[in-house]
Design a protein around this motif. Sequence first.
Motif, PDB file in Angstrom:
ATOM      1  N   THR A  17       0.829  -1.209   0.000  1.00 15.62           N
ATOM      2  CA  THR A  17       0.000   0.000   0.000  1.00 15.62           C
ATOM      3  C   THR A  17       0.861   1.257   0.000  1.00 15.62           C
ATOM      4  N   THR A  18       1.968   1.213   0.722  1.00 18.11           N
ATOM      5  CA  THR A  18       2.918   2.345   0.708  1.00 18.11           C
ATOM      6  C   THR A  18       3.367   2.630  -0.717  1.00 18.11           C
ATOM      7  N   THR A  19       3.644   1.570  -1.465  1.00 18.84           N
ATOM      8  CA  THR A  19       4.073   1.726  -2.860  1.00 18.84           C
ATOM      9  C   THR A  19       2.933   2.265  -3.721  1.00 18.84           C
ATOM     10  N   ALA A  20       1.717   1.735  -3.525  1.00 17.68           N
ATOM     11  CA  ALA A  20       0.573   2.187  -4.322  1.00 17.68           C
ATOM     12  C   ALA A  20       0.314   3.682  -4.115  1.00 17.68           C
ATOM     13  N   ILE A  21       0.312   4.104  -2.854  1.00 19.60           N
ATOM     14  CA  ILE A  21       0.066   5.521  -2.527  1.00 19.60           C
ATOM     15  C   ILE A  21       1.140   6.415  -3.141  1.00 19.60           C
ATOM     16  N   ASN A  22       2.387   6.062  -2.883  1.00 13.83           N
ATOM     17  CA  ASN A  22       3.481   6.980  -3.230  1.00 13.83           C
ATOM     18  C   ASN A  22       3.868   6.945  -4.700  1.00 13.83           C
ATOM     19  N   LEU A  23       3.699   5.801  -5.350  1.00 14.98           N
ATOM     20  CA  LEU A  23       3.921   5.767  -6.795  1.00 14.98           C
ATOM     21  C   LEU A  23       2.843   6.606  -7.487  1.00 14.98           C
ATOM     22  N   ARG A 218      10.190   8.377   7.985  1.00 14.69           N
ATOM     23  CA  ARG A 218       9.245   9.353   7.422  1.00 14.69           C
ATOM     24  C   ARG A 218       8.183   8.656   6.563  1.00 14.69           C
ATOM     25  N   LEU A 219       8.585   7.598   5.856  1.00 15.14           N
ATOM     26  CA  LEU A 219       7.615   6.817   5.073  1.00 15.14           C
ATOM     27  C   LEU A 219       6.547   6.207   5.966  1.00 15.14           C
ATOM     28  N   ALA A 220       6.976   5.723   7.126  1.00 13.28           N
ATOM     29  CA  ALA A 220       6.047   5.105   8.073  1.00 13.28           C
ATOM     30  C   ALA A 220       5.118   6.139   8.707  1.00 13.28           C
ATOM     31  N   GLU A 221       5.615   7.374   8.880  1.00 10.64           N
ATOM     32  CA  GLU A 221       4.818   8.426   9.531  1.00 10.64           C
ATOM     33  C   GLU A 221       3.762   9.034   8.615  1.00 10.64           C
ATOM     34  N   ALA A 222       4.093   9.149   7.337  1.00  7.30           N
ATOM     35  CA  ALA A 222       3.269   9.921   6.398  1.00  7.30           C
ATOM     36  C   ALA A 222       1.787   9.530   6.372  1.00  7.30           C
ATOM     37  N   PRO A 223       1.425   8.216   6.355  1.00  6.73           N
ATOM     38  CA  PRO A 223      -0.003   7.863   6.269  1.00  6.73           C
ATOM     39  C   PRO A 223      -0.845   8.400   7.426  1.00  6.73           C
ATOM     40  N   ILE A 229       4.375  10.536   0.717  1.00  7.32           N
ATOM     41  CA  ILE A 229       5.690  10.938   1.226  1.00  7.32           C
ATOM     42  C   ILE A 229       6.244  12.167   0.513  1.00  7.32           C
ATOM     43  N   ASN A 230       5.931  12.350  -0.772  1.00  9.01           N
ATOM     44  CA  ASN A 230       6.477  13.513  -1.490  1.00  9.01           C
ATOM     45  C   ASN A 230       5.860  14.826  -1.016  1.00  9.01           C
ATOM     46  N   LEU A 231       4.687  14.751  -0.358  1.00 13.80           N
ATOM     47  CA  LEU A 231       4.083  15.961   0.221  1.00 13.80           C
ATOM     48  C   LEU A 231       4.390  16.083   1.713  1.00 13.80           C
ATOM     49  N   TYR A 232       4.639  14.961   2.362  1.00  9.35           N
ATOM     50  CA  TYR A 232       4.925  14.973   3.800  1.00  9.35           C
ATOM     51  C   TYR A 232       6.368  15.413   4.079  1.00  9.35           C
ATOM     52  N   ASP A 233       7.308  14.845   3.329  1.00 10.47           N
ATOM     53  CA  ASP A 233       8.721  15.228   3.505  1.00 10.47           C
ATOM     54  C   ASP A 233       9.466  14.943   2.203  1.00 10.47           C
ATOM     55  N   GLU A 234       9.466  15.945   1.323  1.00 11.91           N
ATOM     56  CA  GLU A 234       9.987  15.737  -0.032  1.00 11.91           C
ATOM     57  C   GLU A 234      11.488  15.472  -0.080  1.00 11.91           C
ATOM     58  N   LYS A 235      12.179  15.794   1.029  1.00  7.70           N
ATOM     59  CA  LYS A 235      13.632  15.583   1.021  1.00  7.70           C
ATOM     60  C   LYS A 235      14.046  14.270   1.687  1.00  7.70           C
ATOM     61  N   SER A 236      13.069  13.509   2.189  1.00  4.69           N
ATOM     62  CA  SER A 236      13.391  12.258   2.880  1.00  4.69           C
ATOM     63  C   SER A 236      13.873  11.197   1.884  1.00  4.69           C
ATOM     64  N   ALA A 237      14.567  10.199   2.408  1.00  3.39           N
ATOM     65  CA  ALA A 237      15.066   9.101   1.564  1.00  3.39           C
ATOM     66  C   ALA A 237      13.898   8.384   0.886  1.00  3.39           C
TER      67      ALA A 237
END
Length: 254
Positions: A17-23, A218-223, A229-237
């Motif tokens: 789901t992380t991949t589906a959202i962020n892709l 940061r990926l874990a926090e964003a949802p 993730i690109n809107l939550y922390d665009e500079k994160s890994a």
Amino acid sequence: MGKVMAIANQKGGVGKTTTAINLASCLAERGKKVLALDMDPQGNMSSGLGIDKNNIEYTMYDLIVGESNLENTLIKEALDYLDVLPSNVNLSAAEVELIGMEDKEFIVKEIIKEIRDDYDYIIIDCPPSLSMLTVNAMTTADSVIIPIQCEYYALEGLSQLMQTVELVTNRLNPDLKIEGILFTMYDSRTNLSMQVVENVKENIEQPIYETIIPRNIRLAEAPSYGLPINLYDEKSAGALSYTKLAEEVIGRGK
């Protein structure tokens, strides 16, 4: 015609789901018109894109059982360039409803056919099971992206899913192919992550994405903030990795 990609793995906790959202979000950020289609009764793709899944009038369940239409169900511009067909726990009842339906494997394909040309990409988040909902996603899709966690049992789950894809290809959707295998939750500090990557590359004759998604707080926090993730922390890994994946997906399509 929009390209339809199902994000699938019957194992839970692999970053599906992380991949589906962020892709979906990173493709939209690149100006691509995207539809995020939530086929998981957990509804985490919907909530991860900022939708209050428990307070929406119509969902994929209503579409599948014919109690709503696309116009009423589609949430337009949930983000710039990104529309959502949401889900919540009601969708779990669709498994039972589908049993008696004619051509039950193709219900979602018929629904999406109406709007497919409106999008560059349609990203489907599948449930973590090999259910009739997953089969519907695969008959709708052109291809499957398989996220696998960099852990000891990765290959085991992968071979099961590939058998399912093969079965669907042989019986229901001859055009379905594996778009690529995506390594997730990679921990550069451990030998195990590196071994899993090498093991899969040596044993699986399927396309593998160059992009590897790292373990990232940061990926874990964003949802929990209802943001990709690109809107939550665009500079994160995590953001940099999914941005790279989106560019790789676009590049492969050219």
